[in-house]
Design a protein around this motif. Sequence first.
Motif, mmCIF file in Angstrom:
data_model
loop_
_atom_site.group_PDB
_atom_site.id
_atom_site.type_symbol
_atom_site.label_atom_id
_atom_site.label_comp_id
_atom_site.label_asym_id
_atom_site.label_seq_id
_atom_site.Cartn_x
_atom_site.Cartn_y
_atom_site.Cartn_z
ATOM 1 N N ALA B 226 -2.953 -5.354 6.305
ATOM 2 C CA ALA B 226 -4.199 -5.886 5.922
ATOM 3 C C ALA B 226 -4.332 -6.846 4.663
ATOM 4 N N ALA B 227 -3.463 -6.467 3.757
ATOM 5 C CA ALA B 227 -3.409 -7.519 2.601
ATOM 6 C C ALA B 227 -2.115 -7.256 2.278
ATOM 7 N N ASP B 228 -1.868 -8.702 1.406
ATOM 8 C CA ASP B 228 -0.396 -8.564 0.683
ATOM 9 C C ASP B 228 -0.295 -7.761 -0.427
ATOM 10 N N VAL B 229 -1.490 -7.317 -0.987
ATOM 11 C CA VAL B 229 -1.245 -6.363 -2.136
ATOM 12 C C VAL B 229 -2.315 -5.172 -1.776
ATOM 13 N N ILE B 230 -1.749 -4.008 -1.953
ATOM 14 C CA ILE B 230 -2.501 -2.947 -1.854
ATOM 15 C C ILE B 230 -2.778 -2.227 -3.177
ATOM 16 N N VAL B 231 -4.003 -2.029 -3.657
ATOM 17 C CA VAL B 231 -3.907 -1.443 -5.110
ATOM 18 C C VAL B 231 -4.629 -0.155 -4.818
ATOM 19 N N SER B 232 -4.017 1.060 -5.527
ATOM 20 C CA SER B 232 -4.601 2.302 -5.582
ATOM 21 C C SER B 232 -4.386 3.005 -6.710
ATOM 22 N N GLU B 233 -5.007 3.846 -7.243
ATOM 23 C CA GLU B 233 -4.381 4.690 -8.267
ATOM 24 C C GLU B 233 -3.282 5.406 -7.919
ATOM 25 N N GLY B 234 -2.414 5.856 -9.132
ATOM 26 C CA GLY B 234 -1.190 6.534 -8.638
ATOM 27 C C GLY B 234 -0.896 7.687 -7.671
ATOM 28 N N PHE B 235 -2.275 8.697 -7.950
ATOM 29 C CA PHE B 235 -2.027 9.846 -7.004
ATOM 30 C C PHE B 235 -1.950 9.326 -5.362
ATOM 31 N N SER B 236 -2.999 9.006 -5.295
ATOM 32 C CA SER B 236 -3.411 8.550 -3.712
ATOM 33 C C SER B 236 -2.191 7.478 -3.232
ATOM 34 N N GLY B 237 -1.988 6.481 -4.189
ATOM 35 C CA GLY B 237 -0.715 5.927 -3.851
ATOM 36 C C GLY B 237 0.549 6.311 -3.373
ATOM 37 N N ASN B 238 0.780 7.492 -4.257
ATOM 38 C CA ASN B 238 2.042 8.010 -3.947
ATOM 39 C C ASN B 238 2.064 8.956 -2.792
ATOM 40 N N ILE B 239 0.738 9.719 -2.407
ATOM 41 C CA ILE B 239 0.627 10.471 -1.206
ATOM 42 C C ILE B 239 0.813 9.427 0.012
ATOM 43 N N ALA B 240 -0.082 8.329 -0.076
ATOM 44 C CA ALA B 240 0.174 7.492 1.168
ATOM 45 C C ALA B 240 1.472 7.068 1.429
ATOM 46 N N LEU B 241 2.388 6.754 0.213
ATOM 47 C CA LEU B 241 3.829 6.447 0.496
ATOM 48 C C LEU B 241 4.643 7.475 1.214
ATOM 49 N N LYS B 242 4.278 8.725 0.424
ATOM 50 C CA LYS B 242 5.214 9.965 0.937
ATOM 51 C C LYS B 242 4.848 10.196 2.350
ATOM 52 N N ALA B 243 3.487 10.197 2.876
ATOM 53 C CA ALA B 243 2.783 10.417 4.016
ATOM 54 C C ALA B 243 3.459 9.563 5.159
ATOM 55 N N ALA B 244 3.430 8.206 4.700
ATOM 56 C CA ALA B 244 4.124 7.203 5.586
ATOM 57 C C ALA B 244 5.605 7.526 5.947
ATOM 58 N N GLU B 245 6.519 7.624 4.704
ATOM 59 C CA GLU B 245 7.849 7.908 4.897
ATOM 60 C C GLU B 245 7.978 9.028 5.842
#
Lengths: 353, 353
Positions: B226-245
Amino acid sequence: MPQKVRIALDAMGGDFGPSVVIPGAAIALGRHPDAEFLLFGDSALIDKELAAHPALKKVSRVVHTDVAVSMHDKPSQALRRGRKVSSMWLAIEAVKKGEADVAVSAGNTGALMAMARFCLRTLPGIDRPAIAATWPTVRGDSVVLDLGATIGGDAAHLKALAVMGAAMASVLFDLERPTVGLLNIGVEEIKGGEEIREAAELLRAMQSPPFEFIGFVEGDGIGSGAADVIVSEGFSGNIALKAAEGTARQIIQLLRDAMSRTWSAKIGYLFARGAFRALRDKIDPNKSNGGVFLGLNGIVVKSHGGTNADGFAYAVDVSYDMVRYDLLTKINQTLNRETGALVSTPSAQEAVS
Amino acid sequence: MPQKVRIALDAMGGDFGPSVVIPGAAIALGRHPDAEFLLFGDSALIDKELAAHPALKKVSRVVHTDVAVSMHDKPSQALRRGRKVSSMWLAIEAVKKGEADVAVSAGNTGALMAMARFCLRTLPGIDRPAIAATWPTVRGDSVVLDLGATIGGDAAHLKALAVMGAAMASVLFDLERPTVGLLNIGVEEIKGGEEIREAAELLRAMQSPPFEFIGFVEGDGIGSGAADVIVSEGFSGNIALKAAEGTARQIIQLLRDAMSRTWSAKIGYLFARGAFRALRDKIDPNKSNGGVFLGLNGIVVKSHGGTNADGFAYAVDVSYDMVRYDLLTKINQTLNRETGALVSTPSAQEAVS
């Protein structure tokens, strides 16, 4: 013979209204012959669909209303326009009045949560509601909550989520003591996240709770089935759910593209069709349909808006199980015991601080 | 001819130390002949590996140290034991001293971040650092940050993340004005999340920023590009990354199981082998290797600890690009302009409040 399970349906909810809700209810009735239905919405449309499902018609009562909450109404709009009169409100109110045991709607989440909260109010001891759902893992399903009802929340809120999620897991998966994990990130000694560490202490301090707290689980632990219940505040829980769903869709798409690119791959697909069907079946989002609103004086189940009749039937299945296996009683027992414990033993507060 | 890119490597980092780091550096050197290396660690082990890579040996200088930070050291332990003496610290310090342009380590994230922060300090205008990485999407790669360096953070922090992430995307993807989205959940009019809405206002109020802010993106928008850059604070960003992986691993596992269950599926697999290889290639986690620490006076790149030489080479590639295309200068330009704007036009604050 046990009592019937009385299910109130918002027949106008979702992208397709009665044309999905009624056939979906008919499928669920086939699996649960002791269910009865209250159908709220445009009676002309509902009756037309019911004509094709005589068995369902026999155990259903239709309550007409002209007003339907749209998928795009904001919660405040929905409340203003739809309170007391919309099919969504009436289905929830049937639970409040004791005319139904549970309500199911495929309508928009924000409106449904706002109405459910307004109409049913939160349980004693619960400040804020949660949305829980099952999540397919490599070890079978888990319950994950909160998926977006409440942003943030202190340690006590996370503890309440654990109690409610564990009750739901024991009902759905027939487990005596489901395992519970707190969603966290892996870096230690980092600033922030105090409420999660504090929640872990609260959970460890509980006297023989009806679940086993196993500590922290990272984002990839959800899909690996690290615990029967994964607890998170609503923002991260929602992000995890959507990120995982997005990734699944993305990989399926890449797989489909890859399998249609060469003749050799197409032939391979023909041979492996059964395997692909089994895989698709396993990660079918319809089968995980049914977000359960927890923490209210009554149970409301949210179906995906874009689901088909099979998917809606799964949401009805979930609502049936919640009633048949006494979700609310289980939640209240634990909450009351905890409240009692806190009141009768003032030292309990100190023990966990 | 432009200057060489001088890369400091923590040769002892990761699960395999020099046996992955050195071959990885050799692969990266093949792609970037204008790179030079400073190799910190046990010189006996490093020299042994270098013997097999004469081209790398020619452009490398080995700096011996006996001390290595372990993958299990807590950040505070690592700082206590490893400050001034460990291979990890020395690699970072080489950047601070101007002897290297960038440092790469496959060592443990918490220790690396603690040391990088301690040694390099945050940029003027940046309170807290972030970890950014590329994320494979259906539309090509995106930059996602923060992946867990900082939990929480106010609107100004999220704005700084947008500035830094956009600079990284323009460097990595050669984009003039990358699109930027703020990670959010979909329910409207909900309590909480004020800092995200406020950050959106701050971003909209920026005067011709070097990126295009497109608004909120939900969790499934990351993988859909949806965007070239996705911005999130670190907790949710980490959760998103790990959930996707986790989801990706899970589906690949299910697919593998399904393809080996019947003879017909096995035959299908043989025909479709090329397609499966293409798919695996596309979602190869090694190719997304290289978490970039942003917000410090110097660039540090974190490689996965368990990666192989190919994966480590990708992390070195990322570090090379950051230097060659002036990431820090780009970030500082925008930050300085923003700081200047705030100072010289006092009304800017009011305009966004």
